[in-house]
Design a protein around this motif. Structure first.
Motif, PDB file in Angstrom:
ATOM      1  N   VAL A 155      49.077  36.638  53.918  1.00  0.00           N
ATOM      2  CA  VAL A 155      48.213  37.102  52.812  1.00  0.00           C
ATOM      3  C   VAL A 155      48.945  38.125  51.958  1.00  0.00           C
ATOM      4  N   GLU A 156      49.591  39.065  52.619  1.00  0.00           N
ATOM      5  CA  GLU A 156      50.329  40.128  51.896  1.00  0.00           C
ATOM      6  C   GLU A 156      51.376  39.504  50.969  1.00  0.00           C
ATOM      7  N   CYS A 157      52.108  38.535  51.484  1.00  0.00           N
ATOM      8  CA  CYS A 157      53.185  37.943  50.683  1.00  0.00           C
ATOM      9  C   CYS A 157      52.646  37.041  49.584  1.00  0.00           C
ATOM     10  N   THR A 158      51.507  36.399  49.854  1.00  0.00           N
ATOM     11  CA  THR A 158      50.882  35.591  48.799  1.00  0.00           C
ATOM     12  C   THR A 158      50.438  36.482  47.638  1.00  0.00           C
ATOM     13  N   LYS A 159      49.845  37.617  47.979  1.00  0.00           N
ATOM     14  CA  LYS A 159      49.421  38.557  46.928  1.00  0.00           C
ATOM     15  C   LYS A 159      50.624  39.061  46.140  1.00  0.00           C
ATOM     16  N   LEU A 160      51.745  39.270  46.835  1.00  0.00           N
ATOM     17  CA  LEU A 160      52.959  39.722  46.146  1.00  0.00           C
ATOM     18  C   LEU A 160      53.427  38.652  45.166  1.00  0.00           C
ATOM     19  N   VAL A 161      53.488  37.397  45.638  1.00  0.00           N
ATOM     20  CA  VAL A 161      53.892  36.311  44.731  1.00  0.00           C
ATOM     21  C   VAL A 161      52.956  36.265  43.523  1.00  0.00           C
ATOM     22  N   ARG A 162      51.656  36.400  43.783  1.00  0.00           N
ATOM     23  CA  ARG A 162      50.696  36.323  42.686  1.00  0.00           C
ATOM     24  C   ARG A 162      50.939  37.428  41.652  1.00  0.00           C
ATOM     25  N   SER A 163      51.216  38.613  42.184  1.00  0.00           N
ATOM     26  CA  SER A 163      51.433  39.761  41.276  1.00  0.00           C
ATOM     27  C   SER A 163      52.707  39.595  40.452  1.00  0.00           C
ATOM     28  N   LEU A 164      53.681  38.874  41.009  1.00  0.00           N
ATOM     29  CA  LEU A 164      54.972  38.715  40.320  1.00  0.00           C
ATOM     30  C   LEU A 164      54.991  37.493  39.412  1.00  0.00           C
ATOM     31  N   THR A 165      53.934  36.659  39.504  1.00  0.00           N
ATOM     32  CA  THR A 165      53.964  35.386  38.746  1.00  0.00           C
ATOM     33  C   THR A 165      52.728  35.260  37.856  1.00  0.00           C
ATOM     34  N   LYS A 166      51.711  34.574  38.311  1.00  0.00           N
ATOM     35  CA  LYS A 166      50.617  34.238  37.398  1.00  0.00           C
ATOM     36  C   LYS A 166      49.830  35.465  36.934  1.00  0.00           C
ATOM     37  N   ASP A 167      49.931  36.592  37.717  1.00  0.00           N
ATOM     38  CA  ASP A 167      49.203  37.795  37.283  1.00  0.00           C
ATOM     39  C   ASP A 167      50.093  38.738  36.485  1.00  0.00           C
ATOM     40  N   ASP A 168      51.369  38.388  36.352  1.00  0.00           N
ATOM     41  CA  ASP A 168      52.281  39.288  35.630  1.00  0.00           C
ATOM     42  C   ASP A 168      52.262  38.927  34.141  1.00  0.00           C
ATOM     43  N   PRO A 169      51.854  39.865  33.281  1.00  0.00           N
ATOM     44  CA  PRO A 169      51.765  39.579  31.846  1.00  0.00           C
ATOM     45  C   PRO A 169      53.092  39.084  31.262  1.00  0.00           C
ATOM     46  N   ASN A 170      54.195  39.452  31.895  1.00  0.00           N
ATOM     47  CA  ASN A 170      55.504  39.053  31.378  1.00  0.00           C
ATOM     48  C   ASN A 170      55.956  37.680  31.876  1.00  0.00           C
ATOM     49  N   GLN A 171      55.082  37.038  32.662  1.00  0.00           N
ATOM     50  CA  GLN A 171      55.477  35.756  33.260  1.00  0.00           C
ATOM     51  C   GLN A 171      54.561  34.625  32.797  1.00  0.00           C
ATOM     52  N   GLN A 172      53.891  34.848  31.668  1.00  0.00           N
ATOM     53  CA  GLN A 172      52.870  33.867  31.248  1.00  0.00           C
ATOM     54  C   GLN A 172      53.480  32.633  30.601  1.00  0.00           C
ATOM     55  N   GLY A 173      54.780  32.641  30.330  1.00  0.00           N
ATOM     56  CA  GLY A 173      55.402  31.445  29.729  1.00  0.00           C
ATOM     57  C   GLY A 173      55.689  30.354  30.732  1.00  0.00           C
ATOM     58  N   THR A 174      55.452  30.657  31.993  1.00  0.00           N
ATOM     59  CA  THR A 174      55.755  29.667  33.044  1.00  0.00           C
ATOM     60  C   THR A 174      54.453  29.120  33.622  1.00  0.00           C
ATOM     61  N   TYR A 175      54.430  27.815  33.855  1.00  0.00           N
ATOM     62  CA  TYR A 175      53.303  27.222  34.595  1.00  0.00           C
ATOM     63  C   TYR A 175      53.612  27.423  36.076  1.00  0.00           C
ATOM     64  N   TRP A 176      52.921  28.420  36.685  1.00  0.00           N
ATOM     65  CA  TRP A 176      53.223  28.769  38.079  1.00  0.00           C
ATOM     66  C   TRP A 176      52.365  27.962  39.044  1.00  0.00           C
ATOM     67  N   ALA A 177      52.997  27.351  40.019  1.00  0.00           N
ATOM     68  CA  ALA A 177      52.275  26.745  41.143  1.00  0.00           C
ATOM     69  C   ALA A 177      52.699  27.487  42.394  1.00  0.00           C
ATOM     70  N   TYR A 178      51.804  27.446  43.383  1.00  0.00           N
ATOM     71  CA  TYR A 178      52.097  28.145  44.626  1.00  0.00           C
ATOM     72  C   TYR A 178      51.953  27.199  45.806  1.00  0.00           C
ATOM     73  N   GLU A 179      52.962  27.218  46.668  1.00  0.00           N
ATOM     74  CA  GLU A 179      52.940  26.403  47.879  1.00  0.00           C
ATOM     75  C   GLU A 179      53.070  27.317  49.091  1.00  0.00           C
ATOM     76  N   PHE A 180      52.199  27.073  50.050  1.00  0.00           N
ATOM     77  CA  PHE A 180      52.305  27.811  51.311  1.00  0.00           C
ATOM     78  C   PHE A 180      52.434  26.831  52.457  1.00  0.00           C
ATOM     79  N   SER A 181      53.449  27.082  53.301  1.00  0.00           N
ATOM     80  CA  SER A 181      53.646  26.251  54.491  1.00  0.00           C
ATOM     81  C   SER A 181      53.411  27.052  55.755  1.00  0.00           C
ATOM     82  N   PRO A 182      52.377  26.675  56.530  1.00  0.00           N
ATOM     83  CA  PRO A 182      52.317  27.201  57.891  1.00  0.00           C
ATOM     84  C   PRO A 182      53.381  26.454  58.695  1.00  0.00           C
ATOM     85  N   GLU A 183      54.597  26.996  58.680  1.00  0.00           N
ATOM     86  CA  GLU A 183      55.683  26.298  59.366  1.00  0.00           C
ATOM     87  C   GLU A 183      55.270  25.998  60.799  1.00  0.00           C
TER      88      GLU A 183
END
Ligand SMILES: CC(=O)SCCNC(=O)CCNC(=O)[C@H](O)C(C)(C)COP(=O)(O)OP(=O)(O)OC[C@H]1O[C@@H](n2cnc3c(N)ncnc32)[C@H](O)[C@@H]1OP(=O)(O)O
Ligand SMILES: CC(C)C(=O)C(=O)O
Length: 573
Positions: A155-183
C-alpha cells in the motif's frame, strides 16, 4: 548417495499442491473467443534470465520488432537496476508509437521506485509495475515479515507511485497505468492475495476507463494448469469492483504447462497475458506468446499480432537471446511442418490435392497453413528412409511440376529408398530431383551425350493410310546415328515397331499418362509410359518424357525405358 529419492523419501520431501475449493467453477464450460491484451516481457523477465543479456543494440532491435508485429504493451526494463536499463527505458519512451505503453518493473522499495518513475518522464503511455512476494514461503524465508507488513508495504509503495505519477501535476502529459503483482501468487493463500489487492486498489483508485492491472503470476509453476485456472477464477469472483480491474496472467513453465495454464486461466476470466516470444524467461521460461497467439489463430481467432513472417521473428529471438529455438517448438521449430514418415506424407500430399475450394484449411497433420507464417511448402515434406512414395512424389511435383502416376511413384520410391539407405540420411530436395532426372534420363547432360545413351535426333510421323502411322527417324547411340522405320496406329506404337524392326526388341506399352506443365508459350507435355519387356522373364519399366510436342515427349519416354534396359544390361545392342 545423491540420486532419486525412494518412495517414502519422496512423499516426505515433496508435498502435493492442495486443490482450490471452487466447487462451482465455471471455467471448464467456457471457450476462448477473443485474444487477450498481450504484454511482452522479453526485454525484462526474458532478458534478466539470459546467460548473456542483450546489448543495447540488440534490445533496440528486439523492441522495434515487438512494436512492428503489434505488441501494444512492452515491459522494457528494470530501470533502477542499472544505468543501461535506465537509458534503454529512455530510448523506448522516446521512440514508442503513441499507442504503445512502456512498462517498467520495480520492487516495493521506495528509493528504487522514485528512480523507476524518473525513467518514464514524458512518456505518452506508461505502466509502472510493482511487485512484492506474498506467499508464506517468501514472507518467511526472504523477508521475515508478517502478512500485514507485506500488505502495508504494498500500500505504501502504491501510494508513492500514485503521488509521483497520476497525482503529480507535472506528470499529466502521460497516460499512467498501474500494475501490481503479488509475486508468487500461485503459491499464496487466495483470500490473503485478494486482501492485499483490495488494499492496493484502494490506494491507487482505478476507474473503468483506466483499470488497475492485477498481474497474478505463477512465479514458479507448482501445480497443474487447472489449479491456476481455479485460482484465477477465485480471484476474479472475490475481488470487488471487477470492472475497474484488468486481470493479468504471468505463467512460468516449470512444469511444462504454462500454455495450458494461460489458456485455462483466460477461460477463468483473465483479460491479459504476459509472456515472451518462444518462451524465453527465468528457468524454463515465461509462457510462450507465439504459441498462445497461433493457438488462437488456428481456432479462427485473430491474435492481433503479425506472425506472417515468423522467420524474421525467429531470427531476432535467436540472435538476441543467443538461445536456439527447439526444432520441435510449436509453430516455430525447424521441424514442425516437416513430415518424414510415409503415411504422413501420403496424407499431406492427398490433402493438398483435395484442398477444398471454400478456403477452409483441412490438411492432415498440418494444423496451420505454413504459408500463413511465411513458410514454404517445400519444407513440409522431406524424404529419408522412413518416407513413402508420397514424399518423393510431392517433391518432384513441387520442383518439376511432374504429377507422377501411382505406378511410377511406387517404382521411384524404391530408387529413393535405396539411395536414402545408402546415404543414411535425409535426401535434400535437389538430390531427389537429380536422382529422378538421372533415373529417367531427363537431365540435359544425358540428352546431349550420344555416347552411352539413346537420344532422338530427328523424326517424322506420316499417315500412309487413314488408320496407320509411320515413324521414320534417326536416333544416336555410341556416336552413331541409326535410322529407324516402323508403323503402328500412332506415334508410340509406330516407334515401338521401329525399335523392334531395328533391334529385335519388343516393348509392350502397359500404361500411359500425360499432362501439361508450365504456362503459355512455356507449356510442355509430360508423358509417363510403363513398358513390359519379356526376355527370360517379364520386366516392367517406367519411362518419362518432356517436350513441347506430346508425340516427341512420348518417344522420349520410350527412349528413357530403352536407356534403362540397356544400362541395366537387360538388353544388348
Ligand atoms: C520474479 C522476478 O523476476 S522479479 C524481478 C527480478 N529482477 C531482478 O532482480 C533484476 C534487477 N535487480 C537488480 O539489479 C537488483 O536486485 C537491484 C539493483 C534492483 C537491487 O539490488 P540489491 O539492493 O543488492 O538487492 P538484491 O538484488 O540483493 O535484492 C534482495 C533485497 O531486496 C528485497 N526484495 C526482494 N524483492 C522485493 C520486493 N518485491 N519488494 C521489496 N523488497 C524486495 C529482499 O528482501 C532483499 O532485501 P535485503 O537485502 O534487505 O535482505
Ligand atoms: C515480477 C513478477 C511479475 C515476475 O516476474 C514473476 O512473478 O515471475
Amino acid at each position: 548417495m545423491v540420486g532419486m529419492c525412494c518412495n517414502s523419501n519422496i512423499t516426505r520431501k515433496y508435498k502435493p499442491f492442495p486443490p482450490v475449493n471452487l466447487p462451482n467453477r465455471q471455467w471448464p464450460s467456457k471457450t476462448l473467443n477473443k485474444c487477450p491484451r498481450w504484454l511482452s516481457t522479453d526485454l525484462r523477465d526474458g532478458n534478466q534470465s539470459l546467460p548473456d543479456p542483450m546489448t543495447v543494440e540488440e534490445k533496440k532491435e528486439y523492441f522495434n520488432k515487438l512494436v512492428q508485429i503489434g505488441y501494444k504493451e512492452i515491459e522494457v526494463a528494470f530501470p533502477s537496476a542499472s544505468q543501461v536499463d535506465f537509458d534503454f527505458t529512455r530510448f523506448a519512451v522516446e521512440t514508442a508509437p503513441e499507442d504503445v505503453s512502456i512498462q517498467v518493473l520495480a520492487p516495493c522499495r521506495p528509493e528504487l521506485i522514485t528512480r523507476t518513475v524518473e525513467s518514464l518522464k514524458d512518456a505518452k503511455r506508461a505502466t509502472v509495475h510493482l511487485y512484492i512476494a506474498t506467499s508464506e514461503l517468501f514472507r518467511d524465508v526472504v523477508f521475515g515479515v508478517s502478512q500485514e507488513e507485506v500488505l502495508e508495504k504494498a500500500v505504501e509503495c502504491t501510494k508513492l507511485v500514485r503521488s509521483l505519477t497520476k497525482d503529480d501535476p507535472n506528470q499529466q502529459g502521460t497516460y499512467w497505468a498501474y500494475e501490481f503483482s503479488p509475486e508468487t501468487f500461485s503459491d499464496t493463500d487466495l483470500d490473503y492475495a485478494v486482501r492485499v489487492c483490495e488494499a492496493v486498489k484502494e490506494a491507487w483508485g482505478p476507474s473503468e476507463e483506466n483499470p488497475i492491472i492485477f498481474n497474478l503470476p505463477a512465479t514458479v509453476e507448482m501445480a497443474m494448469p487447472n489449479v491456476y485456472a481455479d485460482q484465477i477464477e477465485y480471484f476474479c469472483t472475490h475481488i470487488s469492483e471487477r470492472e475497474k480491474i484488468c486481470i493479468s496472467l504471468h505463467p512460468h513453465n516449470d512444469r511444462g504447462s504454462a500454455i495450458a495454464a494461460a489458456e485455462l486461466a483466460q477461460l477463468a476470466g483473465a483479460d491479459r497475458v504476459e509472456g515472451c516470444l518462444f518462451g524465453n524467461g527465468e528457468r524454463t521460461g515465461n509462457v510462450d506468446l507465439v504459441t498462445l497467439g497461433l493457438n488462437l489463430y488456428t481456432q479462427g481467432i485473430d491474435p492481433k499480432i503479425d506472425f506472417s513472417d515468423l522467420a524474421s521473428i525467429i531470427d531476432i529471438v535467436e540472435r538476441c537471446n543467443k538461445i536456439p529455438i527447439h526444432p520441435r517448438a510449436p509453430y516455430g521449430g525447424s521441424l514442425v511442418v516437416c513430415a518424414f514418415s510415409g503415411s504422413h506424407q501420403d496424407a499431406i500430399k492427398k490433402g493438398f490435392q483435395k484442398q477444398n475450394k471454400n478456403g477452409e484449411w483441412r490438411i492432415p497433420y498440418l494444423p496451420l497453413d505454413p504459408a500463413d507464417v511465411g513458410r514454404t511448402y517445400e519444407a513440409v515434406i522431406r524424404v529419408n528412409s522412413q518416407s513413402g512414395k508420397g514424399g518423393a512424389a510431392w517433391i518432384i511435383l513441387r520442383s518439376l511440376e511432374l504429377d507422377l502416376p501411382r505406378g511410377l511413384q511406387v517404382a521411384f520410391s524404391k530408387v529413393v529408398q535405396s539411395r536414402a539407405e545408402i546415404l543414411g540420411r535425409e535426401l535434400k530436395s535437389q538430390e531427389l530431383v537429380d536422382l529422378f532426372e538421372t533415373e529417367y534420363y531427363l537431365s540435359d547432360d544425358i540428352k546431349s551425350s550420344n555416347v552411352e545413351y539413346f537420344n532422338l535426333i530427328d523424326y517424322t510421323i506420316t499417315n500412309p493410310t487413314k488408320d496407320t502411322r509411320k515413324f521414320s527417324g534417326i536416333i544416336s547411340f555410341k556416336e552413331n546415328n541409326i535410322e529407324l522405320e516402323g508403323t503402328g496406329n500412332g506415334p508410340i506404337s509406330s516407334f515401338c515397331n521401329a525399335i523392334k524392326n531395328k533391334f529385335g526388341i519388343t516393348l509392350e506399352v502397359a500404361n500411359y499418362h500425360e499432362h501439361s506443365i508450365g504456362k503459355g508459350s512455356n507449356t510442355k507435355a509430360a508423358t509417363y509410359i510403363q513398358v513390359n519387356y519379356t526376355d527370360d522373364e517379364k520386366i516392367t519399366r517406367w519411362g518419362v518424357g518432356i517436350h513441347e510436342d506430346v508425340s516427341q515427349a512420348s518417344i522420349q519416354s520410350l527412349l528413357s525405358v530403352l536407356n534403362n534396359l540397356y544400362e541395366q544390361k537387360v538388353i544388348k545392342i
